[in-house]
Design a protein around this motif. Structure first.
Motif, short mmCIF file in Angstrom:
data_model
loop_
_atom_site.label_atom_id
_atom_site.label_comp_id
_atom_site.label_asym_id
_atom_site.label_seq_id
_atom_site.Cartn_x
_atom_site.Cartn_y
_atom_site.Cartn_z
N LEU A 1 0.83 -1.21 0.00
CA LEU A 1 0.00 0.00 0.00
C LEU A 1 0.87 1.26 0.00
N ARG A 2 1.93 1.26 0.79
CA ARG A 2 2.81 2.43 0.81
C ARG A 2 3.52 2.61 -0.54
N SER A 3 3.86 1.48 -1.17
CA SER A 3 4.50 1.54 -2.48
C SER A 3 3.56 2.13 -3.52
N TRP A 4 2.29 1.73 -3.49
CA TRP A 4 1.31 2.28 -4.42
C TRP A 4 1.14 3.77 -4.19
N ASP A 5 1.16 4.20 -2.95
CA ASP A 5 1.05 5.63 -2.65
C ASP A 5 2.26 6.38 -3.20
N ARG A 6 3.46 5.84 -2.96
CA ARG A 6 4.69 6.51 -3.37
C ARG A 6 4.84 6.55 -4.90
N ARG A 7 4.50 5.43 -5.55
CA ARG A 7 4.73 5.34 -7.00
C ARG A 7 3.61 5.97 -7.82
N TYR A 8 2.36 5.78 -7.38
CA TYR A 8 1.23 6.15 -8.23
C TYR A 8 0.32 7.20 -7.59
N GLY A 9 0.62 7.62 -6.33
CA GLY A 9 -0.25 8.58 -5.67
C GLY A 9 -1.55 7.98 -5.20
N LEU A 10 -1.58 6.66 -5.07
CA LEU A 10 -2.81 5.96 -4.69
C LEU A 10 -2.81 5.73 -3.18
N GLY A 11 -2.79 6.81 -2.42
CA GLY A 11 -2.76 6.70 -0.97
C GLY A 11 -3.84 7.56 -0.35
N PRO A 12 -3.86 7.64 0.99
CA PRO A 12 -4.88 8.44 1.67
C PRO A 12 -4.72 9.91 1.34
N ALA A 13 -5.85 10.56 1.00
CA ALA A 13 -5.79 11.97 0.61
C ALA A 13 -5.55 12.87 1.82
N VAL A 14 -5.90 12.42 3.03
CA VAL A 14 -5.78 13.23 4.23
C VAL A 14 -5.09 12.42 5.30
N ARG A 15 -4.15 13.02 6.00
CA ARG A 15 -3.47 12.38 7.12
C ARG A 15 -4.06 12.94 8.41
#
Length: 345
Positions: free
Chosen positions: A30-44
């Protein structure tokens, strides 16, 4: 990269670990998808723990669905985010999980190998330049996604036919899982068992759905068996299903058949042919295969014997001229179908 849809609130959502458990992927993925493709949580949440909103969860579920069909991750991420934007614009909820992939939404199966580069993830299976369907099946297996595994296998049989689906989708993926298991100790044994079970289920479904033979009760069957000590039955199950599709009656004895039992079955049944499977040299017994090929039955003066095919990588080529050695599933089906037709009354 497509712009992300905004989350409605930072006060709700699930953690990365919780979402990873639900989806059957690792938090690292999941972290890799966020880092590579921006597919992560929109708000922290307060700039600390990552919280995945229902919109975020829906996009990741769509990502998993697409990669399970063999879509390269980068393309799957673009599609998932575009779909999320479209549904937000239409006012629809993204919280519900997406439906199963359909033939129209899945990549065309006859397109050969995947255009994307092989995955560099530590959990990726060693598939090399395999078909796109192999990659989708491998991703579903590593995630332990049973519905996706079954759907991918069923689609491969439906689109390609059983023989091609076995030779170009099922068998390469099974071999990749086996190599990963061997190189990782006891890890991935659950992946191998799950994938093998679903492959066996699909093969037996094909066998059960085949039309019964119309050749009558006097037509001798083809006898299929693994040699003593041999437990790898899936290739023999594929042969059994492929013969059933062609109306050839079979007698499937499955794994690790003792020599005495095999000899007794041959003499009792008088099969049109016998196919013996050996995965390794330790189970390939040329003397037993020759003994079965020499067995005779029938009335005095008209005694017959069964041609014997030795199948699998355990047999050495050219060591026994009297034994038939097919090159693969397709060749074995062709030879056995011909032998069966010759043995018809």
């Amino acid at each position: 990269m497509t712009a992300r849809p905004a989350a409605k609130s930072a006060g709700t959502g699930v953690t990365t670990g919780s979402l990873a458990r639900v989806l059957g992927v690792s938090p690292t993925t999941l972290r890799s998808w966020d880092r590579r493709y921006g597919l992560g949580p929109a708000v922290r949440a307060d700039g600390r723990q990552r919280r995945w909103s229902p919109q975020d969860v829906a996009m990741v579920k769509e990502m998993c669905r697409l990669t399970a069909t063999g879509v390269p991750p980068a393309e799957a991420a673009r599609t998932a985010m575009s779909q999320a934007l479209l549904e937000v614009g239409e006012g629809t909820s993204l919280a519900d999980p997406p439906g199963p992939p359909t033939r129209e939404s899945s990549p065309e199966p006859r397109g050969g190998t995947s255009g994307g580069s092989p995955s560099r993830s530590p959990s990726a299976l060693p598939l090399g330049s395999a078909r796109q369907e192999c990659r989708g099946l491998a991703r579903a297996a590593v995630r332990l996604d049973a519905p996706a595994i079954h759907e991918q296998l069923t689609a491969a049989v439906r689109f390609y036919g059983l023989v091609t689906a076995w030779e170009e989708v099922m068998a390469p993926t099974l071999r990749a899982v086996g190599r990963k298991w061997e190189s990782s100790g006891d890890r991935y044994v659950e992946v191998e068992h799950l994938l093998s079970w679903h492959v066996s289920t699909v093969l037996r479904h094909v066998y059960a759905a085949a039309e019964p033979t119309r050749h009558g009760q006097d037509t001798p069957p083809v006898l299929l068996a693994c040699l003593p000590g041999e437990q790898h039955t899936l290739p023999l199950e594929a042969l059994n299903a492929a013969l059933a599709e062609r109306g050839v009656p079979t007698l499937m004895l499955s794994g690790a058949v003792p020599g005495e039992a095999l000899d007794g079955a041959v003499r009792r049944v008088g099969p049109a042919a016998v196919a013996l499977w050996a995965q390794s040299r330790s189970t390939a017994s040329v003397p037993l295969a020759r003994h079965i090929a020499a067995a005779r039955w029938g009335i005095r003066g008209a005694r017959r014997h069964s041609p014997v095919l030795v199948c699998g990588p355990g047999w050495e080529r050219g060591s026994s001229p009297e034994l038939l050695r097919p090159t693969g599933l397709r060749d074995a089906v062709r030879i056995l179908h011909s032998l069966h037709e010759s043995a018809r009354p």
